[in-house]
Design an enzyme around this catalytic site. Structure first.
Site, PDB file in Angstrom:
ATOM      1  N   ASN A  69       2.637 -10.235  -1.554  1.00  0.00           N
ATOM      2  CA  ASN A  69       2.854 -11.005  -2.504  1.00  0.00           C
ATOM      3  C   ASN A  69       4.293 -10.859  -3.271  1.00  0.00           C
ATOM      4  O   ASN A  69       4.589  -9.672  -3.649  1.00  0.00           O
ATOM      5  CB  ASN A  69       1.853 -11.281  -3.578  1.00  0.00           C
ATOM      6  N   GLY A  72       6.052 -12.854  -8.819  1.00  0.00           N
ATOM      7  CA  GLY A  72       7.100 -13.088  -9.774  1.00  0.00           C
ATOM      8  C   GLY A  72       6.519 -13.277 -11.157  1.00  0.00           C
ATOM      9  O   GLY A  72       7.403 -13.549 -12.026  1.00  0.00           O
ATOM     10  N   CYS A 130       5.499  -4.068 -11.959  1.00  0.00           N
ATOM     11  CA  CYS A 130       5.717  -5.298 -10.978  1.00  0.00           C
ATOM     12  C   CYS A 130       6.961  -5.019 -10.007  1.00  0.00           C
ATOM     13  O   CYS A 130       8.066  -5.005 -10.668  1.00  0.00           O
ATOM     14  CB  CYS A 130       5.595  -6.506 -11.596  1.00  0.00           C
ATOM     15  N   LYS A 165       0.233   0.393 -16.811  1.00  0.00           N
ATOM     16  CA  LYS A 165      -0.260   0.209 -15.285  1.00  0.00           C
ATOM     17  C   LYS A 165       1.092   0.828 -14.503  1.00  0.00           C
ATOM     18  O   LYS A 165       2.162   0.398 -14.653  1.00  0.00           O
ATOM     19  CB  LYS A 165      -0.321  -0.938 -15.148  1.00  0.00           C
ATOM     20  N   THR A 193       1.039  -2.689  -6.798  1.00  0.00           N
ATOM     21  CA  THR A 193       1.348  -3.033  -5.201  1.00  0.00           C
ATOM     22  C   THR A 193       2.653  -2.125  -4.832  1.00  0.00           C
ATOM     23  O   THR A 193       3.435  -1.571  -5.289  1.00  0.00           O
ATOM     24  CB  THR A 193       1.891  -4.333  -4.951  1.00  0.00           C
ATOM     25  N   GLY A 217      -4.659  -4.716  -0.877  1.00  0.00           N
ATOM     26  CA  GLY A 217      -5.626  -4.755  -0.023  1.00  0.00           C
ATOM     27  C   GLY A 217      -6.105  -3.578   0.569  1.00  0.00           C
ATOM     28  O   GLY A 217      -5.392  -2.610   0.302  1.00  0.00           O
ATOM     29  N   GLY A 244      -7.125  -1.808  -3.009  1.00  0.00           N
ATOM     30  CA  GLY A 244      -8.045  -2.155  -1.605  1.00  0.00           C
ATOM     31  C   GLY A 244      -9.483  -2.204  -1.895  1.00  0.00           C
ATOM     32  O   GLY A 244     -10.109  -2.004  -0.852  1.00  0.00           O
TER      33      GLY A 244
HETATM   34  C1  LIG Z   1      -1.249 -12.448  -6.008  1.00  0.00           C
HETATM   35  C2  LIG Z   1      -1.272 -10.953  -6.838  1.00  0.00           C
HETATM   36  C3  LIG Z   1      -0.749 -10.981  -7.930  1.00  0.00           C
HETATM   37  C4  LIG Z   1      -0.550  -9.921  -9.000  1.00  0.00           C
HETATM   38  N1  LIG Z   1      -0.219 -10.064 -10.336  1.00  0.00           N
HETATM   39  C5  LIG Z   1      -0.072  -8.958 -10.986  1.00  0.00           C
HETATM   40  C6  LIG Z   1       0.187  -9.057 -12.551  1.00  0.00           C
HETATM   41  O1  LIG Z   1       0.480 -10.135 -12.957  1.00  0.00           O
HETATM   42  N2  LIG Z   1       0.363  -8.158 -13.244  1.00  0.00           N
HETATM   43  C7  LIG Z   1      -0.222  -6.813 -12.495  1.00  0.00           C
HETATM   44  O2  LIG Z   1      -0.249  -5.640 -13.435  1.00  0.00           O
HETATM   45  N3  LIG Z   1      -0.298  -6.581 -11.279  1.00  0.00           N
HETATM   46  C8  LIG Z   1      -0.500  -7.822 -10.554  1.00  0.00           C
HETATM   47  N4  LIG Z   1      -0.990  -7.677  -9.412  1.00  0.00           N
HETATM   48  C9  LIG Z   1      -1.297  -6.367  -8.692  1.00  0.00           C
HETATM   49  C10 LIG Z   1      -2.767  -6.043  -8.711  1.00  0.00           C
HETATM   50  O3  LIG Z   1      -3.555  -6.237  -9.975  1.00  0.00           O
HETATM   51  C11 LIG Z   1      -3.424  -4.650  -8.146  1.00  0.00           C
HETATM   52  O4  LIG Z   1      -2.819  -3.541  -9.023  1.00  0.00           O
HETATM   53  C12 LIG Z   1      -2.963  -4.651  -6.808  1.00  0.00           C
HETATM   54  O5  LIG Z   1      -3.011  -5.874  -6.083  1.00  0.00           O
HETATM   55  C13 LIG Z   1      -3.712  -3.573  -5.901  1.00  0.00           C
HETATM   56  O6  LIG Z   1      -4.901  -3.887  -5.936  1.00  0.00           O
HETATM   57  P1  LIG Z   1      -5.488  -4.656  -4.831  1.00  0.00           P
HETATM   58  O7  LIG Z   1      -5.388  -3.772  -3.523  1.00  0.00           O
HETATM   59  O8  LIG Z   1      -7.152  -4.511  -4.952  1.00  0.00           O
HETATM   60  O9  LIG Z   1      -5.410  -5.976  -4.708  1.00  0.00           O
HETATM   61  C14 LIG Z   1      -1.133  -8.682  -8.360  1.00  0.00           C
HETATM   62  C15 LIG Z   1      -1.482  -8.585  -6.856  1.00  0.00           C
HETATM   63  C16 LIG Z   1      -1.445  -9.682  -6.275  1.00  0.00           C
HETATM   64  C17 LIG Z   1      -2.114  -9.615  -5.071  1.00  0.00           C
END
Ligand SMILES: Cc1cc2nc3c(=O)[nH]c(=O)nc-3n(C[C@H](O)[C@H](O)[C@H](O)COP(=O)(O)O)c2cc1C
Length: 302
Positions: A69, A72, A130, A165, A193, A217, A244
């Site tokens: 993703n 932004g 981010c 974070k 991410t 993921g 993930g």
């Molecule tokens: C579509 C999307 C939007 C995200 N927006 C934010 C955000 O606004 N602030 C933030 O700290 N992390 C954001 N993240 C990161 C997630 O909170 C998380 O740290 C990351 O996706 C890893 O976890 P996951 O694999 O379970 O998704 C975003 C992730 C995704 C997929």
């Protein structure tokens, strides 16, 4: 009665399961699927001092084992957020953690100050990781001196405990975790991410308008577990682990690596019931192995 509750910086959570920022809005869109009262906390989408439009589309794409993703950090700004999203959350008995983003230290401080007297906000999660915004943000999360400085300045202003974070896009996660702790962070969360790229070979173009995006993921879980483990050995403050998580077993793995709590992210898009299922599956695991207190599993692997 088995104890699933955990504590971070004096804030008690009924269980260790949270939503990962940006994958659950402020809970509104998911409240038809998930009983928000059953979650340890709702962690909101990143909020800035003023509205942000986010990046041009396409800004999400699927890959094996996850997604990329480059949203932004689109958000309505802290005023709309406080009036609309916090008031929506008023009616739920769950903890609220507000994720804060900014392009400069002053941007972050403005949001932190605005939320200071909001009683509904239990903690602040500061997104300095981010990969999808050009100014600020990630720059603070990839340099330990910058991370120390922003953490210290936010801690001086914040009325709620702060979670920094962290980015996985660094050489040493231990160094970054230590910098956040030394500057006064109450907790850290990781991982955000991992920067990735996808090319559409038929169109001969990048799959995302931003060219790069953040990978999340199941594909990133082993990296995340390793980083949580390393961070847990570097600092004494609590860790919220994510990356993930798809089920209760994944959540237990993070806790055994040293996390106090966990967050479910990309999996919410695949299965909107995911968070509640993770809560139930943690309880089943505790039943199966006769674990009376979830806290006894934390960091159990040395
Ligand atoms: C579509 C999307 C939007 C995200 N927006 C934010 C955000 O606004 N602030 C933030 O700290 N992390 C954001 N993240 C990161 C997630 O909170 C998380 O740290 C990351 O996706 C890893 O976890 P996951 O694999 O379970 O998704 C975003 C992730 C995704 C997929």
């Amino acid at each position: 009665m088995r104890n699933t509750s955990v504590e971070i910086a004096g804030v008690k959570f009924k269980n260790p399961v949270m939503t990962a920022s940006g994958t659950f809005g402020s809970g509104m869109e998911y409240s038809d699927f998930v009983d928000l009262n059953k979650l340890g906390a709702v962690v909101t989408k990143g909020v800035a001092n003023v509205p942000w439009e986010g990046n041009p589309v396409p800004r999400v794409t699927e890959v094996y084992g996850g997604m990329l993703n480059a949203i932004g950090l689109q958000n309505p700004g802290v005023e709309v957020f406080a009036e609309r999203d916090l008031r929506f959350l008023d009616k739920y008995d769950t903890r609220v953690i507000v994720n804060v983003c900014g392009k400069s230290v002053e941007d972050y401080l403005e949001v932190v100050e605005r939320l200071g007297d909001e009683k509904r906000v239990d903690m602040l999660e500061i997104n300095v990781s981010c990969p999808n915004v050009k100014e600020g943000a990630i720059a603070f999360g990839q340099n330990k001196d910058a991370l120390f400085d922003i953490t210290k300045r936010i801690k001086e202003k914040a009325k709620q405990p702060i979670i920094m974070k962290l980015s996985p896009n660094v050489t040493s996660i231990s160094e970054m975790a230590k910098a956040a702790e030394a500057a006064g962070a109450d907790a850290i969360s990781l991982i955000n991410t991992i920067t990735g790229m996808k090319i559409d070979i038929h169109k001969r173009k990048f799959a995302l308008a931003n060219k790069t995006g953040g990978l999340s993921g199941p594909a990133i879980k082993p990296v995340a577990v390793r980083m949580v483990y390393e961070a847990a050995h570097a600092v004494n403050i609590p860790i919220i682990g994510m990356g993930g998580i798809a089920n209760g077993s994944d959540a237990i793995e993070f806790i055994m690596a040293g996390a106090t709590a966990v967050a479910v992210g990309a999996m919410n898009f695949h299965d909107p019931y995911a968070t509640e299922k993770v809560v139930e599956e943690i309880e089943s695991y505790m039943e199966r192995y006769d674990v009376s207190d979830i806290n006894s599993l934390r960091g159990i692997v040395e």
